[in-house]
Scaffold this motif. Structure first.
Motif, PDB file in Angstrom:
ATOM      1  N   GLN A  93       0.832  -1.200   0.000  1.00 15.53           N
ATOM      2  CA  GLN A  93       0.000   0.000   0.000  1.00 15.53           C
ATOM      3  C   GLN A  93       0.873   1.258   0.000  1.00 15.53           C
ATOM      4  O   GLN A  93       0.580   2.234  -0.713  1.00 15.53           O
ATOM      5  CB  GLN A  93      -0.921   0.004   1.216  1.00 15.53           C
ATOM      6  N   VAL A  94       1.961   1.237   0.771  1.00 10.96           N
ATOM      7  CA  VAL A  94       2.889   2.380   0.801  1.00 10.96           C
ATOM      8  C   VAL A  94       3.521   2.590  -0.574  1.00 10.96           C
ATOM      9  O   VAL A  94       3.586   3.715  -1.092  1.00 10.96           O
ATOM     10  CB  VAL A  94       3.982   2.160   1.863  1.00 10.96           C
ATOM     11  N   LEU A  95       3.985   1.494  -1.194  1.00  9.95           N
ATOM     12  CA  LEU A  95       4.591   1.600  -2.522  1.00  9.95           C
ATOM     13  C   LEU A  95       3.578   2.083  -3.548  1.00  9.95           C
ATOM     14  O   LEU A  95       3.914   2.872  -4.436  1.00  9.95           O
ATOM     15  CB  LEU A  95       5.166   0.240  -2.955  1.00  9.95           C
ATOM     16  N   GLY A  96       2.341   1.615  -3.443  1.00  8.04           N
ATOM     17  CA  GLY A  96       1.312   2.049  -4.386  1.00  8.04           C
ATOM     18  C   GLY A  96       1.108   3.547  -4.351  1.00  8.04           C
ATOM     19  O   GLY A  96       1.032   4.202  -5.401  1.00  8.04           O
ATOM     20  N   ILE A  97       1.026   4.110  -3.160  1.00  6.59           N
ATOM     21  CA  ILE A  97       0.865   5.566  -3.016  1.00  6.59           C
ATOM     22  C   ILE A  97       2.061   6.297  -3.627  1.00  6.59           C
ATOM     23  O   ILE A  97       1.903   7.280  -4.357  1.00  6.59           O
ATOM     24  CB  ILE A  97       0.706   5.938  -1.534  1.00  6.59           C
ATOM     25  N   CYS A  98       3.270   5.807  -3.332  1.00 10.92           N
ATOM     26  CA  CYS A  98       4.485   6.447  -3.844  1.00 10.92           C
ATOM     27  C   CYS A  98       4.542   6.401  -5.366  1.00 10.92           C
ATOM     28  O   CYS A  98       4.891   7.393  -6.016  1.00 10.92           O
ATOM     29  CB  CYS A  98       5.723   5.766  -3.267  1.00 10.92           C
ATOM     30  N   PHE A  99       4.195   5.263  -5.947  1.00  6.58           N
ATOM     31  CA  PHE A  99       4.274   5.124  -7.398  1.00  6.58           C
ATOM     32  C   PHE A  99       3.248   5.989  -8.113  1.00  6.58           C
ATOM     33  O   PHE A  99       3.515   6.517  -9.192  1.00  6.58           O
ATOM     34  CB  PHE A  99       4.106   3.661  -7.809  1.00  6.58           C
ATOM     35  N   VAL A 100       2.082   6.131  -7.534  1.00 10.69           N
ATOM     36  CA  VAL A 100       1.068   7.009  -8.136  1.00 10.69           C
ATOM     37  C   VAL A 100       1.591   8.436  -8.195  1.00 10.69           C
ATOM     38  O   VAL A 100       1.503   9.112  -9.231  1.00 10.69           O
ATOM     39  CB  VAL A 100      -0.251   6.958  -7.334  1.00 10.69           C
ATOM     40  N   ILE A 101       2.160   8.902  -7.096  1.00  8.16           N
ATOM     41  CA  ILE A 101       2.707  10.261  -7.053  1.00  8.16           C
ATOM     42  C   ILE A 101       3.841  10.413  -8.060  1.00  8.16           C
ATOM     43  O   ILE A 101       3.949  11.429  -8.771  1.00  8.16           O
ATOM     44  CB  ILE A 101       3.202  10.591  -5.633  1.00  8.16           C
ATOM     45  N   SER A 102       4.698   9.409  -8.167  1.00  9.27           N
ATOM     46  CA  SER A 102       5.844   9.455  -9.077  1.00  9.27           C
ATOM     47  C   SER A 102       5.412   9.551 -10.531  1.00  9.27           C
ATOM     48  O   SER A 102       5.895  10.406 -11.291  1.00  9.27           O
ATOM     49  CB  SER A 102       6.714   8.216  -8.884  1.00  9.27           C
ATOM     50  N   ILE A 103       4.503   8.685 -10.941  1.00 10.31           N
ATOM     51  CA  ILE A 103       4.089   8.649 -12.344  1.00 10.31           C
ATOM     52  C   ILE A 103       3.324   9.901 -12.726  1.00 10.31           C
ATOM     53  O   ILE A 103       3.520  10.460 -13.808  1.00 10.31           O
ATOM     54  CB  ILE A 103       3.256   7.383 -12.636  1.00 10.31           C
ATOM     55  N   VAL A 104       2.468  10.373 -11.826  1.00  6.17           N
ATOM     56  CA  VAL A 104       1.740  11.616 -12.110  1.00  6.17           C
ATOM     57  C   VAL A 104       2.724  12.770 -12.254  1.00  6.17           C
ATOM     58  O   VAL A 104       2.573  13.637 -13.128  1.00  6.17           O
ATOM     59  CB  VAL A 104       0.703  11.907 -11.008  1.00  6.17           C
ATOM     60  N   GLY A 105       3.782  12.776 -11.424  1.00  3.87           N
ATOM     61  CA  GLY A 105       4.794  13.819 -11.522  1.00  3.87           C
ATOM     62  C   GLY A 105       5.540  13.789 -12.832  1.00  3.87           C
ATOM     63  O   GLY A 105       5.840  14.836 -13.421  1.00  3.87           O
ATOM     64  N   ALA A 106       5.848  12.596 -13.323  1.00  2.00           N
ATOM     65  CA  ALA A 106       6.582  12.470 -14.590  1.00  2.00           C
ATOM     66  C   ALA A 106       5.679  12.674 -15.795  1.00  2.00           C
ATOM     67  O   ALA A 106       6.136  13.119 -16.858  1.00  2.00           O
ATOM     68  CB  ALA A 106       7.230  11.089 -14.677  1.00  2.00           C
ATOM     69  N   LEU A 107       4.401  12.369 -15.651  1.00  2.00           N
ATOM     70  CA  LEU A 107       3.488  12.357 -16.792  1.00  2.00           C
ATOM     71  C   LEU A 107       3.360  13.720 -17.454  1.00  2.00           C
ATOM     72  O   LEU A 107       3.281  13.820 -18.685  1.00  2.00           O
ATOM     73  CB  LEU A 107       2.109  11.862 -16.334  1.00  2.00           C
ATOM     74  N   SER A 108       3.367  14.789 -16.671  1.00  4.88           N
ATOM     75  CA  SER A 108       3.223  16.124 -17.241  1.00  4.88           C
ATOM     76  C   SER A 108       4.350  16.431 -18.227  1.00  4.88           C
ATOM     77  O   SER A 108       4.107  16.898 -19.338  1.00  4.88           O
ATOM     78  CB  SER A 108       3.195  17.175 -16.123  1.00  4.88           C
ATOM     79  N   PHE A 109       5.582  16.150 -17.828  1.00  2.95           N
ATOM     80  CA  PHE A 109       6.720  16.396 -18.718  1.00  2.95           C
ATOM     81  C   PHE A 109       6.683  15.465 -19.929  1.00  2.95           C
ATOM     82  O   PHE A 109       7.020  15.860 -21.049  1.00  2.95           O
ATOM     83  CB  PHE A 109       8.027  16.216 -17.950  1.00  2.95           C
ATOM     84  N   LEU A 110       6.253  14.225 -19.733  1.00  2.00           N
ATOM     85  CA  LEU A 110       6.158  13.279 -20.841  1.00  2.00           C
ATOM     86  C   LEU A 110       5.104  13.701 -21.860  1.00  2.00           C
ATOM     87  O   LEU A 110       5.264  13.479 -23.056  1.00  2.00           O
ATOM     88  CB  LEU A 110       5.825  11.881 -20.301  1.00  2.00           C
ATOM     89  N   ILE A 111       4.024  14.296 -21.379  1.00  2.00           N
ATOM     90  CA  ILE A 111       2.983  14.789 -22.286  1.00  2.00           C
ATOM     91  C   ILE A 111       3.489  15.987 -23.066  1.00  2.00           C
ATOM     92  O   ILE A 111       3.272  16.115 -24.281  1.00  2.00           O
ATOM     93  CB  ILE A 111       1.718  15.166 -21.491  1.00  2.00           C
ATOM     94  N   LEU A 112       4.201  16.881 -22.393  1.00  2.00           N
ATOM     95  CA  LEU A 112       4.647  18.135 -22.999  1.00  2.00           C
ATOM     96  C   LEU A 112       5.753  17.937 -24.031  1.00  2.00           C
ATOM     97  O   LEU A 112       5.730  18.534 -25.114  1.00  2.00           O
ATOM     98  CB  LEU A 112       5.132  19.074 -21.892  1.00  2.00           C
ATOM     99  N   ASN A 113       6.726  17.085 -23.714  1.00  4.02           N
ATOM    100  CA  ASN A 113       7.944  16.980 -24.511  1.00  4.02           C
ATOM    101  C   ASN A 113       7.741  16.683 -25.987  1.00  4.02           C
ATOM    102  O   ASN A 113       8.236  17.415 -26.847  1.00  4.02           O
ATOM    103  CB  ASN A 113       8.860  15.931 -23.880  1.00  4.02           C
ATOM    104  N   PRO A 114       7.038  15.598 -26.378  1.00  5.03           N
ATOM    105  CA  PRO A 114       6.906  15.293 -27.804  1.00  5.03           C
ATOM    106  C   PRO A 114       6.129  16.345 -28.581  1.00  5.03           C
ATOM    107  O   PRO A 114       6.409  16.578 -29.756  1.00  5.03           O
ATOM    108  CB  PRO A 114       6.184  13.943 -27.826  1.00  5.03           C
ATOM    109  N   SER A 115       5.159  16.983 -27.939  1.00  2.00           N
ATOM    110  CA  SER A 115       4.392  18.014 -28.640  1.00  2.00           C
ATOM    111  C   SER A 115       5.221  19.260 -28.894  1.00  2.00           C
ATOM    112  O   SER A 115       5.095  19.907 -29.940  1.00  2.00           O
ATOM    113  CB  SER A 115       3.128  18.373 -27.832  1.00  2.00           C
ATOM    114  N   VAL A 116       6.085  19.618 -27.931  1.00  2.00           N
ATOM    115  CA  VAL A 116       6.999  20.744 -28.138  1.00  2.00           C
ATOM    116  C   VAL A 116       7.946  20.451 -29.293  1.00  2.00           C
ATOM    117  O   VAL A 116       8.192  21.284 -30.170  1.00  2.00           O
ATOM    118  CB  VAL A 116       7.792  21.051 -26.852  1.00  2.00           C
ATOM    119  N   MET A 117       8.487  19.222 -29.315  1.00  2.00           N
ATOM    120  CA  MET A 117       9.408  18.834 -30.385  1.00  2.00           C
ATOM    121  C   MET A 117       8.714  18.861 -31.744  1.00  2.00           C
ATOM    122  O   MET A 117       9.253  19.378 -32.732  1.00  2.00           O
ATOM    123  CB  MET A 117       9.956  17.429 -30.118  1.00  2.00           C
TER     124      MET A 117
END
Length: 466
Positions: free
Chosen positions: A285-309
């Protein structure tokens, strides 16, 4: 795209974004499925792919720190058409990569709220993934500062905490005298045979290192990029390599994972640790919470990067409707079209019976499309290194012979990965294999068609003006 006033990313900010974007702890259990020889494969993947490509990107990013990254470098070397196609493939690759990432989020959420049955409910997990994706997409439209803020939250909580927990319980198991779930000997660490399966496994580990090229797209938002990029890349490379290799060792010591358990492997590790050490809480349960926060944090940059390029390479080719920017200078329409395509593919993935099967198929499709732009990138580096003698290169591979060796190793690994991805694995059905071949051909045709339409319109306007 951005004004000088937005250049606020330093070494720490750039390192946080890149580590959170590239490092994927889900790659550790996947590596664990091949056994102790995964350790050697990690080293080979780093030497053949990650380190050479990082050196190339560091030199290109510091020599040509204009906004656009790969598309700008390819355009400088080979012109607008090659730049457009490389960015096009990078853009459409995310149509299959994001769904795999989003399905992973639903697994994490199910354990975070202690409701693992969500994984088996195909349409519920699809709805959850779509909701999260569109919330982050709308936040991303607010600009690169929002991406940095999300990454700054996601990395400490979503990566550092899980890494400490995995390493900690793995190390404690090793030094407390508990028996290892995996036999570590010179024989097991060395691959017994170089079969097609093991070579394809190596190509998948190379994909686990992918993402360093994303740093080039935000060069325009970085303070003193000539000094910041090499430092950030060095920090990022060291952290990712150490986490992958040591994490795999710790993981294999605690639990033995089968290939059909990759989607939930990290949580099997957590449940084993919870039972072995009689923890007063559920580690999963602890890891699940951490991973959700991690992926959501990375997702914004991942969404932005290819469209900018894609915006940088296609702003003079694509229809005006697609290149429209918002108040934050973000290519809002490209981001929204990309999000619509991701949503459609995510909905189609709901028809695949198991989440592990869906993740594996989407990852292979993304690997092939992602690695095509890398061919353009490496060839652009080779050409610019040979022909551009005037540009000052604050960071560079000093010897031209060594530069060619580094570029050759990267090119060999990338082309090899593309070729291996196209070889059908045993027992692969036509429905599973067809998207790998038909998809890239279809997208290549669409990319060329869009380019021809855009340049035809430009030529027509020039004729009328004259």
């Amino acid at each position: 795209m951005n004004s000088p006033s937005t250049k606020k990313l330093g070494v720490l900010g750039l390192s946080i974004i890149s580590v959170n974007t590239i490092l994927g702890l889900k790659n550790i259990p996947y590596a664990a499925t091949v056994g102790p020889s995964a350790i050697l494969f990690w080293v080979i993947a780093a030497l053949l792919y990650f380190i050479p490509l990082s050196l190339i990107i560091a030199e290109l990013a510091t020599s040509y720190p204009e906004q656009g990254g790969v598309s700008a470098w390819v355009n400088r070397a080979f012109g607008q058409r090659a730049s457009f196609l490389s960015s096009w493939f990078y853009w459409v690759a995310n149509f299959t990569y994001y769904p795999s990432l989003l399905l992973g989020i639903t697994v994490n959420i199910s354990y975070a709220i202690n409701q693992p049955m969500i994984i088996e409910n195909t349409w519920l997990r699809t709805i959850i993934a779509l909701t999260i994706f569109w919330i982050v997409t709308l936040l991303t439209l607010r600009g690169t500062k929002m991406s940095e803020k999300l990454a700054a939250i996601g990395t400490p909580i979503g990566l550092v905490v899980p890494v400490i927990l995995i390493f900690g319980f793995g190390a404690y198991s090793i030094f407390s005298g508990n028996p290892s779930a995996t036999e570590f000997t010179a024989k097991t660490i060395t691959p017994n045979s170089l079969s097609l399966d093991t070579i394809m496994f190596l190509s998948t580990l190379m994909f686990a290192f992918a993402g360093m090229e994303m740093l080039g797209t935000i060069a325009g938002d970085v303070k003193n990029p000539q000094k910041t990029f090499p430092k950030a890349i060095g920090i990022t490379s060291a952290i990712i390599a150490v986490v992958y290799i040591l994490g795999t060792i710790a993981f294999q010591f605690v639990v033995n994972i089968k290939p059909d358990q990759t989607a939930t492997a990290l949580y099997l590790f957590a449940d084993k640790a919870t039972a072995d050490f009689h923890l007063p809480f559920q580690l999963s349960q602890v890891l699940g919470i951490c991973f959700v926060i991690s992926i959501v944090g990375a997702l914004s940059f991942l969404i932005l990067n290819p469209s900018v390029m894609f915006y940088e390479s296609g702003k003079n080719v694509l229809p005006k409707m697609l290149t429209k920017t918002n108040k934050a200078n973000m290519p809002s329409n490209l981001i929204l079209w990309q999000s619509a395509g991701v949503s459609v593919i995510l909905l189609f993935s709901g028809f695949i019976p198991t989440i592990s099967s869906a993740l594996n198929m989407l990852t292979f499709m993304a690997t092939l499309a992602f690695f095509i732009p890398y061919v353009y990138l490496i060839l652009a580096y080779i050409k610019l290194r040979r022909t551009d003698k005037t540009t000052i290169r604050p960071f560079k591979i000093k010897s031209i012979i060594m530069a060619n060796v580094v570029a050759g190793a990267a090119l060999f690994s990338v082309i090899g990965t593309i070729a291996l991805t196209l070889i059908p694995a045993p027992h692969t059905t036509i429905s599973e294999y067809a998207p790998l071949v038909v998809g890239p051909i279809l997208f290549a045709g669409l990319g060329l068609w869009f380019y021809q339409l855009g340049t035809k319109e430009t030529r027509t306007q020039l004729k009328k003006a004259s």
